[in-house]
Design an enzyme around this catalytic site. Structure first.
Site, mmCIF file in Angstrom:
data_model
loop_
_atom_site.group_PDB
_atom_site.id
_atom_site.type_symbol
_atom_site.label_atom_id
_atom_site.label_comp_id
_atom_site.label_asym_id
_atom_site.label_seq_id
_atom_site.Cartn_x
_atom_site.Cartn_y
_atom_site.Cartn_z
ATOM 1 N N ARG A 179 0.866 -1.187 0.000
ATOM 2 C CA ARG A 179 0.000 0.000 0.000
ATOM 3 C C ARG A 179 0.898 1.231 0.000
ATOM 4 O O ARG A 179 2.044 1.180 0.429
ATOM 5 C CB ARG A 179 -0.880 0.026 1.249
ATOM 6 C CG ARG A 179 -1.871 -1.116 1.308
ATOM 7 C CD ARG A 179 -2.930 -0.831 2.363
ATOM 8 N NE ARG A 179 -3.732 -2.015 2.632
ATOM 9 C CZ ARG A 179 -4.775 -2.396 1.893
ATOM 10 N NH1 ARG A 179 -5.151 -1.700 0.849
ATOM 11 N NH2 ARG A 179 -5.445 -3.479 2.219
ATOM 12 N N GLY A 228 -7.566 -2.828 -6.185
ATOM 13 C CA GLY A 228 -8.899 -2.351 -5.830
ATOM 14 C C GLY A 228 -9.119 -0.910 -6.248
ATOM 15 O O GLY A 228 -8.502 -0.412 -7.198
ATOM 16 N N GLY A 282 -8.292 1.955 -4.826
ATOM 17 C CA GLY A 282 -7.105 2.813 -4.757
ATOM 18 C C GLY A 282 -6.196 2.587 -5.955
ATOM 19 O O GLY A 282 -5.728 3.520 -6.607
ATOM 20 N N ASP A 327 -13.576 -7.144 -0.820
ATOM 21 C CA ASP A 327 -14.683 -6.303 -0.347
ATOM 22 C C ASP A 327 -15.819 -6.190 -1.361
ATOM 23 O O ASP A 327 -16.925 -5.804 -1.014
ATOM 24 C CB ASP A 327 -14.175 -4.894 -0.019
ATOM 25 C CG ASP A 327 -13.234 -4.876 1.163
ATOM 26 O OD1 ASP A 327 -13.028 -5.943 1.763
ATOM 27 O OD2 ASP A 327 -12.712 -3.789 1.491
ATOM 28 N N GLY A 376 -14.348 -5.745 5.127
ATOM 29 C CA GLY A 376 -15.205 -4.886 4.314
ATOM 30 C C GLY A 376 -14.964 -3.473 4.778
ATOM 31 O O GLY A 376 -15.540 -3.022 5.763
ATOM 32 N N GLU A 425 -16.477 -5.294 9.494
ATOM 33 C CA GLU A 425 -15.493 -4.470 10.220
ATOM 34 C C GLU A 425 -15.839 -2.982 10.223
ATOM 35 O O GLU A 425 -15.469 -2.251 11.143
ATOM 36 C CB GLU A 425 -14.080 -4.670 9.666
ATOM 37 C CG GLU A 425 -13.896 -4.157 8.250
ATOM 38 C CD GLU A 425 -12.445 -4.152 7.783
ATOM 39 O OE1 GLU A 425 -11.531 -4.119 8.617
ATOM 40 O OE2 GLU A 425 -12.239 -4.185 6.554
ATOM 41 N N TYR A 430 -7.415 -12.228 8.053
ATOM 42 C CA TYR A 430 -6.405 -12.506 7.036
ATOM 43 C C TYR A 430 -6.531 -13.910 6.450
ATOM 44 O O TYR A 430 -6.058 -14.152 5.339
ATOM 45 C CB TYR A 430 -5.004 -12.235 7.582
ATOM 46 C CG TYR A 430 -4.803 -10.766 7.881
ATOM 47 C CD1 TYR A 430 -4.767 -9.835 6.839
ATOM 48 C CD2 TYR A 430 -4.706 -10.290 9.178
ATOM 49 C CE1 TYR A 430 -4.641 -8.475 7.090
ATOM 50 C CE2 TYR A 430 -4.572 -8.929 9.444
ATOM 51 C CZ TYR A 430 -4.540 -8.035 8.393
ATOM 52 O OH TYR A 430 -4.411 -6.689 8.633
HETATM 53 N N1 LIG Z 1 -6.273 8.333 -5.381
HETATM 54 C C1 LIG Z 1 -5.166 7.668 -5.686
HETATM 55 N N2 LIG Z 1 -4.371 8.099 -6.679
HETATM 56 C C2 LIG Z 1 -3.248 7.406 -7.007
HETATM 57 N N3 LIG Z 1 -2.843 6.279 -6.385
HETATM 58 C C3 LIG Z 1 -3.597 5.808 -5.387
HETATM 59 C C4 LIG Z 1 -4.803 6.473 -4.984
HETATM 60 N N4 LIG Z 1 -5.338 5.778 -3.960
HETATM 61 C C5 LIG Z 1 -4.511 4.732 -3.735
HETATM 62 N N5 LIG Z 1 -3.473 4.753 -4.586
HETATM 63 C C6 LIG Z 1 -2.374 3.787 -4.620
HETATM 64 O O1 LIG Z 1 -2.872 2.514 -5.032
HETATM 65 C C7 LIG Z 1 -2.249 1.477 -4.288
HETATM 66 C C8 LIG Z 1 -3.278 0.587 -3.665
HETATM 67 O O2 LIG Z 1 -4.245 1.347 -2.940
HETATM 68 P P1 LIG Z 1 -5.022 0.764 -1.692
HETATM 69 O O3 LIG Z 1 -6.110 1.698 -1.343
HETATM 70 O O4 LIG Z 1 -4.064 0.425 -0.606
HETATM 71 O O5 LIG Z 1 -5.574 -0.644 -2.173
HETATM 72 P P2 LIG Z 1 -6.696 -1.062 -3.202
HETATM 73 O O6 LIG Z 1 -6.249 -0.763 -4.563
HETATM 74 O O7 LIG Z 1 -6.827 -2.508 -2.961
HETATM 75 O O8 LIG Z 1 -7.933 -0.298 -2.825
HETATM 76 C C9 LIG Z 1 -1.331 2.142 -3.274
HETATM 77 O O9 LIG Z 1 0.009 2.025 -3.710
HETATM 78 C C10 LIG Z 1 -1.819 3.563 -3.226
HETATM 79 O O10 LIG Z 1 -0.782 4.463 -2.940
HETATM 80 O O1 LIG Z 2 -4.537 -4.908 6.944
HETATM 81 P P1 LIG Z 2 -4.504 -4.353 5.591
HETATM 82 O O2 LIG Z 2 -3.567 -5.055 4.684
HETATM 83 O O3 LIG Z 2 -4.315 -2.888 5.561
HETATM 84 O O4 LIG Z 2 -5.923 -4.638 4.941
HETATM 85 C C1 LIG Z 2 -7.147 -4.338 5.514
HETATM 86 C C2 LIG Z 2 -8.178 -4.111 4.429
HETATM 87 O O5 LIG Z 2 -7.947 -4.904 3.308
HETATM 88 C C3 LIG Z 2 -9.151 -5.402 2.767
HETATM 89 O O6 LIG Z 2 -9.183 -6.793 2.956
HETATM 90 C C4 LIG Z 2 -9.235 -5.206 1.297
HETATM 91 O O7 LIG Z 2 -8.960 -3.919 0.971
HETATM 92 P P2 LIG Z 2 -8.431 -3.523 -0.470
HETATM 93 O O8 LIG Z 2 -9.115 -4.396 -1.446
HETATM 94 O O9 LIG Z 2 -8.848 -2.109 -0.615
HETATM 95 O O10 LIG Z 2 -6.981 -3.735 -0.487
HETATM 96 C C5 LIG Z 2 -10.248 -4.705 3.581
HETATM 97 O O11 LIG Z 2 -11.361 -5.506 3.761
HETATM 98 C C6 LIG Z 2 -9.557 -4.392 4.862
HETATM 99 O O12 LIG Z 2 -10.099 -3.271 5.509
HETATM 100 MG MG LIG Z 3 -9.541 -0.316 -1.466
#
Ligand SMILES: Nc1ncnc2c1ncn2[C@@H]1O[C@H](COP(=O)(O)OP(=O)(O)O)[C@@H](O)[C@H]1O
Ligand SMILES: O=P(O)(O)OC[C@H]1O[C@](O)(COP(=O)(O)O)[C@@H](O)[C@@H]1O
Ligand SMILES: [Mg+2]
Length: 529
Positions: free
Chosen positions: A245, A270, A272, A301, A345, A400, A452
């Site tokens: 992340r 996801g 992000g 999620d 979630g 959660e 996890y």
């Molecule tokens: N608004 C955004 N713009 C650019 N990169 C982002 C943004 N939000 C998240 N990211 C990057 O995307 C990656 C994954 O985001 P994260 O929220 O942790 O997981 P997910 O993609 O599963 O939702 C991270 O490296 C984060 O820095």
């Molecule tokens: O402990 P971590 O790795 O930050 O992940 C917690 C989060 O990851 C998830 O499993 C999935 O989140 P993302 O798909 O956004 O990565 C969420 O349900 C939970 O809140």
């Molecule tokens: Mg996410």
């Protein structure tokens, strides 16, 4: 000239209900709204709405006979797929992805001549995103655009291999990156992307280690990938490439893409990650780079809008159901047993709702989309007291993100900027203990947090198939010259959506929808308010 309606908060009437529905449709592609319930009883249809779409500002006047056409034009604009030919004048070449069997003809009379076999997807092929025609806005789960709930076609682009491609496979360097939290199926998608790239004839395939960090963190080296190397990675959970992340610096990532001479980037993640993929796509365009950025939506999620489901969700539900079953066995076997399971979630209760439904062993399911009280006459604790009295044990499943308003929040965020949630599971465990002690009734509470375990397992059969199709389609999309798209499943059909349309807001459980009501019917729980 009809009056425009204010688009945000402040009042609550029938117009606002319409407004929320329509606004949600524009912003999230769905009228499954998170809108606050409006109390006003008298139905009065609005005639006009001002709706701000993600990329265009559209004003719909339902008295105007052409409102439907205006809506559809805006829809088509927003769901049009960005292509590298938007910035480059490129000539396509015939695909190298052969659907023909590579054998000499046997003379079998029944065999279809290969040049007549329709195996490629045409760029004009479309799939319908919505297929139900609601006759009234009061129909269960109705998603309406106008007050009469008119039928409006919402087409999206069909995914799959094209006859013409925009890259020379032997010149392509393709990279794969997996970001965010773990999710069952990541390895299945990596594997299929590699297989399909090789089928096109790509020889230079690399994995970027540990998410976006792998692009710029010193000491992290890209990994050459091949069919041989990834052949069996689907047998294990996790990500063969690693995930992370945070640390997303778009310009540095694109510098790195440029320096590494990457032509195709496959981004698995996801919401992000999709925002990140979109930023990378935009930056590549700004720099006029011929790079296709194609995403594949992963998250247990299931909170990415517009699609039926994300890969990994089914497996997570199946695994979560095992935790519920253990809680049930513990509770059933104890004197006044109470099994409590907390499921993931971040902002939506899909896993909790689906696992509760599939297990059939849950008496109370709590999700963030539906507020509840723990204390008081109508609170959860009172209901648990009744369950213990009437059937001797009970099982509670809590998402959660549920009941966060009942807890103190530190305001802290993770490396990606996601809010760190307070622990509703531990809080409920304490509250239940204290409550039963307070009323002098024995209660044996068993708390399970399978967090996890739910996401670290390998994909089940249905997710493995979904991953296969999505991974292959991602590669077809890149060769077809699309960029800034995501490969997903909508209304049971495999399609490409522009990433811009899926990063507007997380998808959430529709608390007025049929599925939530099925869950309530199954658990038998009352309203906890
Ligand atoms: N608004 C955004 N713009 C650019 N990169 C982002 C943004 N939000 C998240 N990211 C990057 O995307 C990656 C994954 O985001 P994260 O929220 O942790 O997981 P997910 O993609 O599963 O939702 C991270 O490296 C984060 O820095
Ligand atoms: O402990 P971590 O790795 O930050 O992940 C917690 C989060 O990851 C998830 O499993 C999935 O989140 P993302 O798909 O956004 O990565 C969420 O349900 C939970 O809140
Ligand atoms: Mg996410």
């Amino acid at each position: 000239m009809a009056a425009a309606v204010k688009t945000s908060g402040g009042f609550c009437n029938t117009q606002q209900q319409w407004l929320h529905s329509t606004r949600d449709l524009f912003l999230h592609g769905s009228t499954h709204s998170n809108a606050k319930e409006c109390k006003s009883k008298k139905a009065k249809k609005p005639t006009s709405l001002r709706v701000k779409a993600t990329s265009t500002k559209v004003e719909l006047d339902f008295n105007d006979p052409s409102w439907k056409q205006n809506f559809q034009e805006d829809w088509d604009n927003r769901f049009n797929l960005p292509r590298i030919t938007d910035i480059y004048d490129l000539k396509p070449r015939p695909t190298t992805f052969s659907l023909k069997k590579q054998r000499t003809p046997t003379g079998d009379e029944d065999s279809t001549p290969m040049d007549m076999w329709n195996g490629y997807v045409n760029n004009d092929d479309r799939a319908l995103m919505k297929v139900i025609k609601y006759s009234s806005p009061t129909s269960a789960g109705a998603e309406c655009i106008d007050p009469d709930c008119s039928w409006v076609e919402q087409w999206v682009h069909r995914a799959g291999p094209r006859k013409d491609i925009y890259y020379e496979p032997n010149e392509v360097k393709a990279a794969i990156v997996t970001c965010g939290g773990l999710c069952p199926g990541l390895n299945d998608v990596i594997r299929q992307v590699v297989f399909t790239l090789e089928t096109y004839g790509v020889k230079n395939i690399v994995g970027i280690p540990f998410g976006f960090r792998g692009f710029f963190e010193k000491g992290l080296k890209e990994m050459p990938l091949s069919r041989n190397l990834v052949e069996n990675i689907n047998l294990a959970g996790g990500s063969f490439l690693g995930v992370s992340r945070g640390g997303a610096k778009t310009s540095e990532i694109v510098d790195s893409i440029q320096a590494r001479r990457i032509d195709m980037l496959f981004v698995l993640g996801g919401n992000g990650t999709h925002a990140g993929a979109n930023a990378i796509h935009d930056e590549c365009r700004k720099r006029k780079l011929k790079v296709s950025v194609v995403a594949v939506p992963k998250t247990i999620d299931n909170d990415i809008p517009l699609m039926d489901k994300t890969f990994g969700f089914d497996t997570a539900v199946e695994e979560a159901q095992r935790a519920i079953n253990s809680a049930y066995i513990e509770a059933r076997s104890a004197y006044h047993g109470i099994g409590l399971v907390k499921l993931m979630g971040r902002s939506s209760g899909f896993i909790a709702m689906h696992a509760s439904l599939s297990s059939g062993q849950v008496d109370v399911c709590l999700i963030p989309e539906v507020s509840f009280a723990l204390d008081g006459e109508y609170g959860v604790l009172q209901h648990l007291e009744q369950l213990i009295k009437n059937k001797g044990f009970c099982v509670v499943c809590v998402a959660e993100a549920a009941g966060q308003e009942l807890l103190q929040n530190s305001g802290a965020t993770d490396a990606s900027g996601n809010t760190i949630l307070s622990d509703i599971g531990v809080h409920m465990q304490q509250k239940i203990k204290t409550h039963f002690k307070g009323i002098g009734v024995h209660a044996d509470i068993k708390y399970i947090d399978p967090t996890y375990m739910v996401r670290a397992c390998r994909a089940n059969a249905s997710d493995a198939i979904l991953c296969t199709v999505l991974g292959q389609n991602a590669v077809h999309g890149a060769f077809a010259g699309f960029s800034g798209i995501t490969s997903c499943i909508c209304n049971t059909h495999y399609v490409y959506l522009p990433v811009t349309q899926v990063i507007t807001a997380p998808k959430r459980v529709n608390h007025k929808g049929r599925m939530w009501h099925r869950c309530l019917t199954s658990t038998g729980q009352p309203d906890f308010r």
